[in-house]
Motif scaffolding. Structure first.
Motif, PDB file in Angstrom:
ATOM      1  N   TRP A  80      -5.016 -36.577 -55.800  1.00 54.93           N
ATOM      2  CA  TRP A  80      -5.399 -35.373 -54.913  1.00 54.93           C
ATOM      3  C   TRP A  80      -4.439 -34.139 -55.054  1.00 54.93           C
ATOM      4  O   TRP A  80      -3.361 -34.373 -55.042  1.00 54.93           O
ATOM      5  N   GLY A  81      -4.894 -33.176 -55.470  1.00 51.40           N
ATOM      6  CA  GLY A  81      -4.050 -31.858 -55.466  1.00 51.40           C
ATOM      7  C   GLY A  81      -4.786 -30.696 -54.370  1.00 51.40           C
ATOM      8  O   GLY A  81      -5.787 -30.490 -54.403  1.00 51.40           O
ATOM      9  N   VAL A  82      -3.847 -30.371 -53.356  1.00 51.71           N
ATOM     10  CA  VAL A  82      -4.267 -29.372 -52.488  1.00 51.71           C
ATOM     11  C   VAL A  82      -3.343 -28.192 -52.500  1.00 51.71           C
ATOM     12  O   VAL A  82      -1.964 -28.392 -52.320  1.00 51.71           O
ATOM     13  N   PHE A  83      -3.892 -27.128 -52.213  1.00 51.60           N
ATOM     14  CA  PHE A  83      -2.821 -25.970 -52.130  1.00 51.60           C
ATOM     15  C   PHE A  83      -3.778 -25.030 -51.070  1.00 51.60           C
ATOM     16  O   PHE A  83      -4.825 -24.739 -51.382  1.00 51.60           O
ATOM     17  N   VAL A  84      -2.787 -24.606 -50.242  1.00 47.30           N
ATOM     18  CA  VAL A  84      -3.565 -23.353 -49.246  1.00 47.30           C
ATOM     19  C   VAL A  84      -2.394 -22.429 -48.838  1.00 47.30           C
ATOM     20  O   VAL A  84      -1.236 -22.913 -48.420  1.00 47.30           O
ATOM     21  N   ALA A  85      -2.732 -21.278 -48.801  1.00 45.23           N
ATOM     22  CA  ALA A  85      -1.770 -20.045 -48.515  1.00 45.23           C
ATOM     23  C   ALA A  85      -2.609 -19.074 -47.856  1.00 45.23           C
ATOM     24  O   ALA A  85      -3.818 -18.952 -47.667  1.00 45.23           O
ATOM     25  N   SER A  86      -1.841 -18.239 -47.144  1.00 46.94           N
ATOM     26  CA  SER A  86      -2.373 -17.009 -46.465  1.00 46.94           C
ATOM     27  C   SER A  86      -2.411 -15.848 -47.074  1.00 46.94           C
ATOM     28  O   SER A  86      -1.266 -15.726 -47.884  1.00 46.94           O
ATOM     29  N   LEU A  87      -3.390 -15.223 -47.141  1.00 47.20           N
ATOM     30  CA  LEU A  87      -3.575 -13.885 -47.711  1.00 47.20           C
ATOM     31  C   LEU A  87      -2.740 -12.787 -46.743  1.00 47.20           C
ATOM     32  O   LEU A  87      -2.351 -11.789 -47.247  1.00 47.20           O
ATOM     33  N   LYS A  88      -2.192 -13.269 -45.595  1.00 43.46           N
ATOM     34  CA  LYS A  88      -1.733 -12.277 -44.697  1.00 43.46           C
ATOM     35  C   LYS A  88      -0.248 -11.969 -44.763  1.00 43.46           C
ATOM     36  O   LYS A  88       0.099 -11.122 -44.811  1.00 43.46           O
ATOM     37  N   ASP A  89       0.213 -13.119 -45.128  1.00 43.72           N
ATOM     38  CA  ASP A  89       1.805 -12.969 -45.430  1.00 43.72           C
ATOM     39  C   ASP A  89       2.367 -14.151 -46.228  1.00 43.72           C
ATOM     40  O   ASP A  89       3.548 -14.309 -46.798  1.00 43.72           O
ATOM     41  N   ALA A 473     -11.201 -19.291 -47.003  1.00 46.48           N
ATOM     42  CA  ALA A 473     -11.345 -19.903 -45.766  1.00 46.48           C
ATOM     43  C   ALA A 473     -11.112 -18.769 -44.618  1.00 46.48           C
ATOM     44  O   ALA A 473     -10.084 -18.325 -44.720  1.00 46.48           O
ATOM     45  N   LEU A 474     -12.095 -18.347 -43.991  1.00 51.04           N
ATOM     46  CA  LEU A 474     -12.143 -17.050 -43.274  1.00 51.04           C
ATOM     47  C   LEU A 474     -11.891 -17.521 -41.805  1.00 51.04           C
ATOM     48  O   LEU A 474     -12.803 -17.904 -40.899  1.00 51.04           O
ATOM     49  N   ARG A 475     -10.708 -17.658 -41.343  1.00 49.69           N
ATOM     50  CA  ARG A 475     -10.342 -17.737 -39.988  1.00 49.69           C
ATOM     51  C   ARG A 475     -10.468 -16.456 -39.033  1.00 49.69           C
ATOM     52  O   ARG A 475     -10.594 -15.289 -39.782  1.00 49.69           O
ATOM     53  N   GLU A 476     -10.302 -16.507 -37.782  1.00 48.76           N
ATOM     54  CA  GLU A 476     -10.631 -15.416 -36.935  1.00 48.76           C
ATOM     55  C   GLU A 476      -9.281 -14.273 -37.140  1.00 48.76           C
ATOM     56  O   GLU A 476      -9.566 -12.953 -37.055  1.00 48.76           O
ATOM     57  N   ASP A 477      -8.209 -14.893 -37.297  1.00 47.49           N
ATOM     58  CA  ASP A 477      -7.101 -13.786 -37.382  1.00 47.49           C
ATOM     59  C   ASP A 477      -6.499 -13.581 -38.921  1.00 47.49           C
ATOM     60  O   ASP A 477      -5.500 -12.939 -39.006  1.00 47.49           O
ATOM     61  N   GLU A 478      -7.003 -14.443 -40.079  1.00 45.72           N
ATOM     62  CA  GLU A 478      -6.374 -14.476 -41.114  1.00 45.72           C
ATOM     63  C   GLU A 478      -7.094 -14.995 -42.253  1.00 45.72           C
ATOM     64  O   GLU A 478      -8.360 -15.919 -41.897  1.00 45.72           O
ATOM     65  N   THR A 479      -7.291 -14.771 -43.515  1.00 47.00           N
ATOM     66  CA  THR A 479      -7.875 -15.527 -44.511  1.00 47.00           C
ATOM     67  C   THR A 479      -7.089 -16.330 -45.333  1.00 47.00           C
ATOM     68  O   THR A 479      -5.788 -15.959 -45.863  1.00 47.00           O
ATOM     69  N   LEU A 480      -7.404 -17.570 -45.519  1.00 43.26           N
ATOM     70  CA  LEU A 480      -6.638 -18.326 -46.533  1.00 43.26           C
ATOM     71  C   LEU A 480      -7.182 -18.735 -47.857  1.00 43.26           C
ATOM     72  O   LEU A 480      -8.552 -18.701 -47.885  1.00 43.26           O
ATOM     73  N   VAL A 481      -6.431 -18.722 -48.898  1.00 44.76           N
ATOM     74  CA  VAL A 481      -6.999 -19.282 -50.288  1.00 44.76           C
ATOM     75  C   VAL A 481      -6.622 -20.583 -50.052  1.00 44.76           C
ATOM     76  O   VAL A 481      -5.742 -21.019 -49.802  1.00 44.76           O
ATOM     77  N   PHE A 482      -7.769 -21.411 -50.943  1.00 48.43           N
ATOM     78  CA  PHE A 482      -7.378 -22.968 -50.980  1.00 48.43           C
ATOM     79  C   PHE A 482      -7.864 -23.323 -52.246  1.00 48.43           C
ATOM     80  O   PHE A 482      -8.862 -22.734 -52.827  1.00 48.43           O
TER      81      PHE A 482
END
Length: 509
Positions: A80-89, A473-482
């Motif tokens: 398993w390889g998983v990477f998640v980061a925020s476009l906001k910060d 992934a579109l959250r209410e307060d930020e967008t994540l790349v995954f």
């Protein structure tokens, strides 16, 4: 292993979906094809700086929850390889073996399409031409009529009809020579490096010819023991030994590796599968000849196909155009490429990048680069692009094709994530975003992630032992790349359910 030789009803049905790459999907339920949220408009992530794993309590808890989902599942022994980061910060929420090399399957298309849009531009179009070695005179072409393709992924019968219309408007009624399908625009092999021989006879393994035609496949239909292909004019020879029966289908299909001879055998009531053309250029030539003759243009000699050679490349540059059409824009092509995971389009984009940016200048001293194929040149162009944009941090990542069908591709989840971050900053970011399948709404995600409908835009990937999902992934307060990649696990359905559970958690946690 004989999977491609023996084909049951279930396998015939599943091949259309198994690899996440094929023709457009349709639905009778009309829904607005837009996500319910948008990606952050102002990019803030600097890819020239390291991305740091977050210590915020909510992020740490999310990482623990996802780790528990994996470790408590029956799929825990897979890679398993998983990477998640925020476009906001730019903070990294999850880093699970994200710098390790994985086979990405069709999430490779995220990289190919981003590089294509960034380097070629969204308005780039491929041309298809009819050419002669001397100008027509008195309604006659004295020699051959060359059908010259430059890699258009959407050339079809309607396109050839437009070319024939131009020929007739010039008063041409006779071709003294024959129709020559000139497929010399791309150097190198038309098949991807590392493609399995078992994939080559199916539509998703079609060769990436610069003279591609009607998506480079035919539909093989078996009804009451009779086998035929559609369109019927395709230069395909079908040998059928099927016995009609009402019991379970045990119908086998085999197309010879280097020809368009198809053998069908077994017993069953009916079957329909899409079979790749080994020589799509010949299919285009035969269709053009039929259309010309149907419009009263006599063709004097047999058809032929010209593959790449130094002579063919030089000669193509010295011919005169008598008719020309342009195909769809790259923006349109990328939308189909990603929404419906079309391997052929991805491979044509790769080779176009190689031809446009990967060939050394005339008179250069890079001997190796001067003889490599445009597929290898395109891979080198994309690797250089990844490094220049801060998307790739590892020299040993390997790009073997543009579609992800090859098992020789080795990419890290972080590289996929960084590519998505850079893509959100490109001038073509909106076009790129709109090309991605929307959860529960369209493309290869139409039937997946329905609980978070419209809140995930992502590319699917699936070949045997590999499943992946990467996007926004579109959250209410930020967008994540995954990016989630799973290798070495044959239970595709179980893996995808777990991947979807993790992806859903990114927007609901």
């Amino acid at each position: 292993m004989r999977r491609s030789i023996f084909l049951s009803v279930i396998l015939a049905f599943c091949t259309a979906f198994l690899f996440g790459c094929g023709a457009a999907e349709h639905s009778s339920n009309a829904v607005p094809q837009q996500p319910i949220a948008v990606i952050d408009a102002i990019p803030a992530v600097d890819l020239t700086k390291p991305l740091v794993v977050s210590t915020q309590p909510d992020d740490v808890e999310l990482a623990r929850s996802i780790e528990a989902i994996i470790s408590d599942s029956a799929i825990r022994n897979a890679r398993w390889g998983v990477f998640v980061a925020s476009l906001k910060d730019g903070r990294v929420l999850i880093d699970r073996d994200a710098q390790m090399l994985f086979t990405p399957a069709s999430t490779m298309k995220l990289i190919t399409s981003a590089a294509g849009l960034d380097m070629l531009g969204p308005d780039f179009r491929w041309s298809t031409k009819l050419q002669t070695t001397s100008p027509p005179a008195a309604g006659r072409v004295s020699g051959n009529l060359y059908l010259y393709g430059q890699g258009s992924p959407d050339l079809n019968t309607a396109g050839l009809e437009r070319l024939v219309d131009q020929v007739r408007r010039q008063g041409i009624t006779t071709i003294g020579g024959g129709i020559v399908a000139d497929a010399s625009h791309f150097r190198g092999d038309l098949l991807g490096q590392g493609w399995s021989w078992e994939d080559l006879q199916w539509y998703y393994g079609a060769p990436a010819s610069p003279l591609s035609f009607n998506s480079n496949f035919v539909t093989l239909n078996v009804t009451e023991g009779e086998a035929a292909v559609s369109p019927r004019t395709a230069p395909v020879r079908v040998t059928s030994e099927v016995e009609y029966g009402s019991g379970p289908n045990t119908i086998g299909v085999k197309r010879e590796l280097s020809s368009d001879n198809i053998r069908v055998w077994g017993q069953g009531p009916a079957m329909s599968v899409r079979v790749a053309m080994a020589d799509p250029a010949m299919h285009a030539a035969s269709s053009l000849q039929e259309l010309l003759r149907g419009r009263g243009v006599a063709v004097g000699e047999p058809m032929s196909v010209r593959a790449w050679s130094p002579f063919a490349e030089r000669e193509a540059g010295n011919r005169d155009d008598v008719a020309a059409i342009e195909g769809q824009s790259l923006a349109e092509a990328v939308r189909g490429l990603n929404k419906n995971s079309v391997n052929l389009t991805a491979e044509l984009v790769l080779r176009t990048l190689g031809r446009e940016f990967g060939r050394p200048p005339e008179g250069g001293n890079n001997r190796r680069a001067s003889v490599r194929g445009d597929d290898a040149a395109g891979a080198a162009v994309i690797k250089r692009w990844l490094a220049e944009k801060g998307a790739s941090l590892q020299e040993n990542e390997t790009i073997a094709d543009g579609s992800g069908l090859s098992r020789l591709n080795l990419i890290t989840p972080e590289t996929l994530g960084r590519t998505l971050i850079y893509a959100s900053q490109m001038p073509t970011a909106g076009i790129y975003r709109d090309s991605l399948p929307i959860a529960g709404m369209d493309g290869t995600l139409r039937g997946r992630l329905t609980s978070v409908r419209g809140r995930i835009l992502a590319k699917t990937g699936s070949i045997y032992l590999v499943n992946s999902l990467a996007g926004y992934a579109l959250r209410e307060d930020e967008t994540l790349v995954f990016a989630i990649i799973v290798n070495n696990e044959p239970r595709r359905g179980d893996v995808n359910a777990l991947i979807d559970q993790i992806a859903s958690l990114l927007v609901t946690n």
